[in-house]
Design an enzyme around this catalytic site. Sequence first.
Site, PDB file in Angstrom:
ATOM      1  N   ASP A   1       7.220  83.731  93.662  1.00 20.55           N
ATOM      2  CA  ASP A   1       6.502  84.665  92.801  1.00 20.55           C
ATOM      3  C   ASP A   1       7.399  85.856  92.468  1.00 20.55           C
ATOM      4  OD1 ASP A   1       5.342  87.174  94.713  1.00 20.55           O
ATOM      5  OD2 ASP A   1       5.916  85.356  95.768  1.00 20.55           O
TER       6      ASP A   1
ATOM      7  N   HIS B   1       8.610  74.944  94.196  1.00 18.64           N
ATOM      8  CA  HIS B   1       7.570  75.874  93.755  1.00 18.64           C
ATOM      9  C   HIS B   1       8.255  77.227  93.561  1.00 18.64           C
ATOM     10  CE1 HIS B   1       3.459  77.517  93.465  1.00 18.64           C
ATOM     11  NE2 HIS B   1       3.964  78.568  94.077  1.00 18.64           N
TER      12      HIS B   1
ATOM     13  N   ASP C   1       8.139  66.836  97.263  1.00 22.17           N
ATOM     14  CA  ASP C   1       8.996  67.533  96.307  1.00 22.17           C
ATOM     15  C   ASP C   1       8.230  67.663  94.995  1.00 22.17           C
ATOM     16  OD1 ASP C   1      12.126  66.756  94.608  1.00 22.17           O
ATOM     17  OD2 ASP C   1      11.090  68.661  94.893  1.00 22.17           O
TER      18      ASP C   1
ATOM     19  N   GLU D   1       8.058  75.721  98.369  1.00 23.41           N
ATOM     20  CA  GLU D   1       8.404  77.023  97.818  1.00 23.41           C
ATOM     21  C   GLU D   1       9.754  77.459  98.371  1.00 23.41           C
ATOM     22  OE1 GLU D   1       6.296  81.325  96.776  1.00 23.41           O
ATOM     23  OE2 GLU D   1       5.511  80.137  98.434  1.00 23.41           O
TER      24      GLU D   1
END
Length: 586
Positions: free
Chosen positions: A185, A495, A548, A557
């Site tokens: 993020d 991710h 994956d 992530e």
Amino acid sequence: MRKHLLAALALAVPTFAIPLVNQLGFAPESEKTVVIPGNDANPLEVRDMAGNTVLTLEAPMVYDWDYSGEEVQTYDISSIKKPGTYRLYRDGYIGNPVVIGENVYEDLTKAALKWFYFQRAGMALDTRYAGKWARAAGHIDDSVTVYGTDLPTATVVAQSKGKPAPKKADPKIIKSQRGWYDAGDYGKYIVNSGITVFTLLELYEHFPAFMDTLQWNIPREFPKMPALLEEIRWNLDWMLSMQDKDGGVYHKLTSLKFGSSTMPEIDGAKRYAIEKSLTATLDFAAVMAQASRVYAPFDKAFADRMLKASGAAYYWAKHNPKALYKQPSDVQTGDYTYGGEDGKDEFAFAATELFRATKKKNYLNDLSAYKIRSDGPWWGDVNMLAVYHVALDSADFGAKLGGAARKALLAAANELRAVGDTSAYRLPALPSSWNWGSNSAMANNGIVLLHAYYVTGDKSYLDGAQQCLDYLLGKNPIEMTYVTGFGYRSPRNPHHRVSESDFVDDPVPGMLVGGPHLGKQDINLDGKELWKCPNYAIADKPALAYIDNRCSYATNEVAINWNAPLAYLAGALQAIYVGHANAVVK
């Protein structure tokens, strides 16, 4: 069992047992092991590329590995020391080539470190440095609202508590530029930056001569500064901007909610510096003190500024010992807290580094009141970060503290090595290692073992660290390296918001993905399916519970506190095996 489970994970399954081995290779003097699933009684041959047999090993004992439900055999090929490429044979040719060489981890170390450049906030990444992963600048953060000081947010909070809205007031605005995106993020978090920066600074502290030889392509604002310190400074500058005038440090800089998978320049959500906290302030104090020592030869003014900031943060923490972070009701980004947190380990971490930087007895007195443990390291328990430096600098800290730290360090290392010596995969991993970010836990286990090697010179600890890296680089039941762009088979779909939205098929190389575990936070919460990660939910063994796929934030992530121990582990092993062990081994 193994074939069934791997098929369930949508991974390619061979018709014969592929040797599981470090796909990047080994240094000539390192321990070298190969794991082959199954219970075949045939011997293993190792041949050079001319077809000459250089080693033959009889089939070893068969071990069960509870973490994958497999039977496996482990072969030790450490006696092969001649650099070159080798093939494995057992009733015919099997597997990929095995490499022995002098610099097998140098490129990995540089890529793991360059990834921090790709995580830079507030900066356009130019093609000269980023290649096909170039992108525009996002999240400049030159006008960040301190949470709760703007009327809309204050009104929402007041109304949620049944109170009248506060009188209109001007919001408090700060500049909080630079820094690294924390993970997949776009938030920036002080607590996670603490252990990340510490780990990277330790890599330079322990192996400065080796690190000075490494260069990777990043823009240079301070060309006389080593490349690693140049990169770390980008985040240190941001951390300094998060300190309030009273010495306290804001916990994080994020929007109120996680953004969608868009490029940084498109994500326009309002950003906040959210609440000062004890843990953030003490982690800040620790790494600023540590950095002041490391940067002093290169920029004394910057070093002095960091040491002053460190002292102010520690003072604030001493006067606000109950100021633990509490996530506001309208904030949904990561809180970096855990149950039972009391800040004592952060006090020990900060006191250790401030004493190293200043030699002032008040910090030593505070540390002496702390009960040193053999737990950690992770962002939620930084006790071991204090243990490392007290054990290594025991003469400065005194016999009592130094002895306690050495005892705690060796207790942790011996527990890990005992598991590594007797388990099927020869992996120094405890049940607690199989959690969110398990790959980071494996790397940090390797760092614990390396520190035990530093204080004893016992090569068995070095061998244990090697086994941790081997696992991350292919000696695992998934038969892949967990680092993007390295090895014969590696993650393709992390991710990671930039990777999900940049229209580039290849992920940035050098990213360590979180790794397998049974938490499945991205699959199920209170019985409700959150994501449809195909076939991942049925895995019932922690070493197999991985996919994956970008949907799996629990296993795929990336994060700065995962890449830092990868860089340290790979860089330290590379440095040691090319002759830099004398820099740290006592």
